[in-house]
Design a protein around this motif. Sequence first.
Motif, PDB file in Angstrom:
ATOM      1  N   LEU A   1      20.019  76.734 -29.806  1.00  0.00           N
ATOM      2  CA  LEU A   1      20.666  75.616 -29.548  1.00  0.00           C
ATOM      3  C   LEU A   1      19.938  74.583 -28.826  1.00  0.00           C
ATOM      4  N   GLY A   2      19.034  73.812 -29.524  1.00  0.00           N
ATOM      5  CA  GLY A   2      18.252  72.622 -29.043  1.00  0.00           C
ATOM      6  C   GLY A   2      18.879  71.984 -27.760  1.00  0.00           C
ATOM      7  N   ALA A   3      18.668  72.686 -26.918  1.00  0.00           N
ATOM      8  CA  ALA A   3      18.651  72.518 -25.377  1.00  0.00           C
ATOM      9  C   ALA A   3      17.385  71.767 -24.818  1.00  0.00           C
ATOM     10  N   HIS A   4      18.214  70.865 -23.908  1.00  0.00           N
ATOM     11  CA  HIS A   4      16.614  69.946 -23.678  1.00  0.00           C
ATOM     12  C   HIS A   4      16.397  71.204 -22.261  1.00  0.00           C
ATOM     13  N   ALA A   5      16.216  71.775 -21.643  1.00  0.00           N
ATOM     14  CA  ALA A   5      15.651  73.036 -20.791  1.00  0.00           C
ATOM     15  C   ALA A   5      16.087  74.147 -20.338  1.00  0.00           C
ATOM     16  N   VAL A   6      15.208  75.088 -20.414  1.00  0.00           N
ATOM     17  CA  VAL A   6      15.344  76.446 -19.341  1.00  0.00           C
ATOM     18  C   VAL A   6      14.665  76.973 -18.437  1.00  0.00           C
ATOM     19  N   HIS A   7      15.927  77.003 -17.512  1.00  0.00           N
ATOM     20  CA  HIS A   7      16.077  77.215 -16.064  1.00  0.00           C
ATOM     21  C   HIS A   7      15.055  78.635 -15.820  1.00  0.00           C
ATOM     22  N   CYS A   8      14.822  78.169 -14.562  1.00  0.00           N
ATOM     23  CA  CYS A   8      14.196  79.877 -13.642  1.00  0.00           C
ATOM     24  C   CYS A   8      13.852  79.180 -12.216  1.00  0.00           C
ATOM     25  N   PHE A   9      13.552  80.533 -12.307  1.00  0.00           N
ATOM     26  CA  PHE A   9      13.011  80.374 -10.531  1.00  0.00           C
ATOM     27  C   PHE A   9      12.199  81.967 -10.311  1.00  0.00           C
ATOM     28  N   SER A  10      11.873  81.853  -8.567  1.00  0.00           N
ATOM     29  CA  SER A  10      10.266  82.761  -8.263  1.00  0.00           C
ATOM     30  C   SER A  10      11.366  84.077  -8.197  1.00  0.00           C
ATOM     31  N   GLY A  11      12.260  83.783  -7.166  1.00  0.00           N
ATOM     32  CA  GLY A  11      13.056  84.581  -6.478  1.00  0.00           C
ATOM     33  C   GLY A  11      12.088  85.020  -4.933  1.00  0.00           C
ATOM     34  N   ILE A  12      12.584  85.872  -4.282  1.00  0.00           N
ATOM     35  CA  ILE A  12      12.382  86.442  -3.118  1.00  0.00           C
ATOM     36  C   ILE A  12      11.330  87.054  -3.021  1.00  0.00           C
ATOM     37  N   THR A  13      10.057  86.810  -2.099  1.00  0.00           N
ATOM     38  CA  THR A  13       9.340  87.417  -1.834  1.00  0.00           C
ATOM     39  C   THR A  13       9.548  88.972  -1.217  1.00  0.00           C
ATOM     40  N   PRO A  14       9.693  90.359  -1.651  1.00  0.00           N
ATOM     41  CA  PRO A  14       9.586  91.569  -1.436  1.00  0.00           C
ATOM     42  C   PRO A  14       9.056  92.203  -0.239  1.00  0.00           C
ATOM     43  N   ASP A  15       9.974  92.686   0.525  1.00  0.00           N
ATOM     44  CA  ASP A  15       9.457  93.153   1.558  1.00  0.00           C
ATOM     45  C   ASP A  15       7.556  94.192   1.550  1.00  0.00           C
ATOM     46  N   GLY A  16       6.667  93.645   2.503  1.00  0.00           N
ATOM     47  CA  GLY A  16       5.623  94.286   2.488  1.00  0.00           C
ATOM     48  C   GLY A  16       4.932  93.544   1.383  1.00  0.00           C
ATOM     49  N   THR A  17       5.175  92.355   0.719  1.00  0.00           N
ATOM     50  CA  THR A  17       3.783  91.759   0.179  1.00  0.00           C
ATOM     51  C   THR A  17       3.301  90.481   0.451  1.00  0.00           C
ATOM     52  N   SER A  18       2.217  90.408   1.004  1.00  0.00           N
ATOM     53  CA  SER A  18       1.947  89.149   0.920  1.00  0.00           C
ATOM     54  C   SER A  18       2.324  88.236   0.091  1.00  0.00           C
ATOM     55  N   GLU A  19       2.240  86.598   1.277  1.00  0.00           N
ATOM     56  CA  GLU A  19       2.453  84.813   0.427  1.00  0.00           C
ATOM     57  C   GLU A  19       1.433  85.327  -0.793  1.00  0.00           C
ATOM     58  N   ASP A  20      -0.336  85.586  -0.728  1.00  0.00           N
ATOM     59  CA  ASP A  20      -0.572  85.728  -1.452  1.00  0.00           C
ATOM     60  C   ASP A  20      -0.959  86.236  -2.278  1.00  0.00           C
ATOM     61  N   LEU A  21       0.259  87.418  -2.871  1.00  0.00           N
ATOM     62  CA  LEU A  21       0.286  88.123  -3.668  1.00  0.00           C
ATOM     63  C   LEU A  21       1.248  87.883  -4.479  1.00  0.00           C
ATOM     64  N   ALA A  22       1.982  87.073  -3.569  1.00  0.00           N
ATOM     65  CA  ALA A  22       3.504  87.539  -4.296  1.00  0.00           C
ATOM     66  C   ALA A  22       2.795  86.059  -5.544  1.00  0.00           C
ATOM     67  N   TRP A  23       2.615  85.004  -4.607  1.00  0.00           N
ATOM     68  CA  TRP A  23       1.885  83.792  -5.596  1.00  0.00           C
ATOM     69  C   TRP A  23       1.460  84.255  -6.586  1.00  0.00           C
ATOM     70  N   LYS A  24       0.240  85.084  -6.080  1.00  0.00           N
ATOM     71  CA  LYS A  24      -0.384  85.522  -7.396  1.00  0.00           C
ATOM     72  C   LYS A  24       0.441  86.259  -9.223  1.00  0.00           C
ATOM     73  N   ARG A  25       1.786  87.196  -8.312  1.00  0.00           N
ATOM     74  CA  ARG A  25       2.385  87.985  -9.524  1.00  0.00           C
ATOM     75  C   ARG A  25       3.332  86.959  -9.970  1.00  0.00           C
TER      76      ARG A  25
END
Length: 328
Positions: free
Chosen positions: A111-135
């Motif tokens: 389409l000749g778009a100028h960007a694609v948007h995305c986001f990370s999502g919410i950290t799942p229960d039981g997942t450490s912050e460091d592991l979430a950043w690695k994923r």
Amino acid sequence: MTLRFGYGTNGLTDLRLDDALTLLADLGYDGVGLTLDHMHLDPMAPDLTARTRRVGRRLEQLGLGVTIETGARYVLDPRRKHGPSLLDPDPDQRAARVRLLLRAIQVAADLGAHAVHCFSGITPDGTSEDLAWKRLADALIPVVDAATGAGIPLAVEPEPGHLLSCLDDFHRLRTDLGAPDALGLTLDIGHCQCLEPASPADCVTAAAPWLRHVQIEDMRRGVHEHLPFGDGEIDFPPVLDALAATGYQGLTVVELPRHSHAGPQLAEQSLSFLHTALTALTAQTAHTAHTAHTAQTAHTARGPRGPVGAPAARGSSGAPAAEQGGIP
């Protein structure tokens, strides 16, 4: 002052896509934030390439630019809002989100778009912050590679409540990925009001080098609720001034995903509000420039000789100072 405004199709979900695009063109919008969803260019249905071509032809006919949004609520899972995410504990589920982003990049390229948007999502229960950043980093590596190959920026959005929720988090991700050129930022002005320590205008200035997509709406401090302009707390002329000063050339997309019931009316009102804010800002800028010019002209006219029309300063002999070798 050059700013290009769009409206998000996630705020027009009661309209067919062609009707939504026609509406926005008729209202005078410059483009559209196209959320890939079941009612608007479904990324999961067959013949995506052919359907994308038809949309591309329509966008060209209407003279609309486009950015691709990937925040559809249930496009991958009919039971989990925004699920699965890039942080999902199940690698197959994370891979499903990655495939969606890869499809979005291909759609954007077509389409000749100028960007694609995305986001990370919410950290799942039981997942450490460091592991979430690695994923998150691991999942985005192939997406960034695809964006690089397509020449389409991937614009990650800090989202309140998500792992990547603020500008500082965006910079952490950039560092984790080695600061690739294809990785940029989606800045949501309302989110800045909601949780950033700096003002929205200052956030725009700080984000300028990485700005690839902008979403805009009103919001209140500490409350993540997208509001029509005038219903929140944001002072918009300084925001638009800061945005124009960055030289940003992409779309600034109105983001009202919970107001589709009044989408056509709000689309019209939103563009009117933004144009009024720009007009006020332009008038203020012109007044400031005129005041500064008038002051400078008066200062120049006075000079070391005194006010215009006053006798020239004279030396001790009574002759003008210039004739005695002094400084005129």
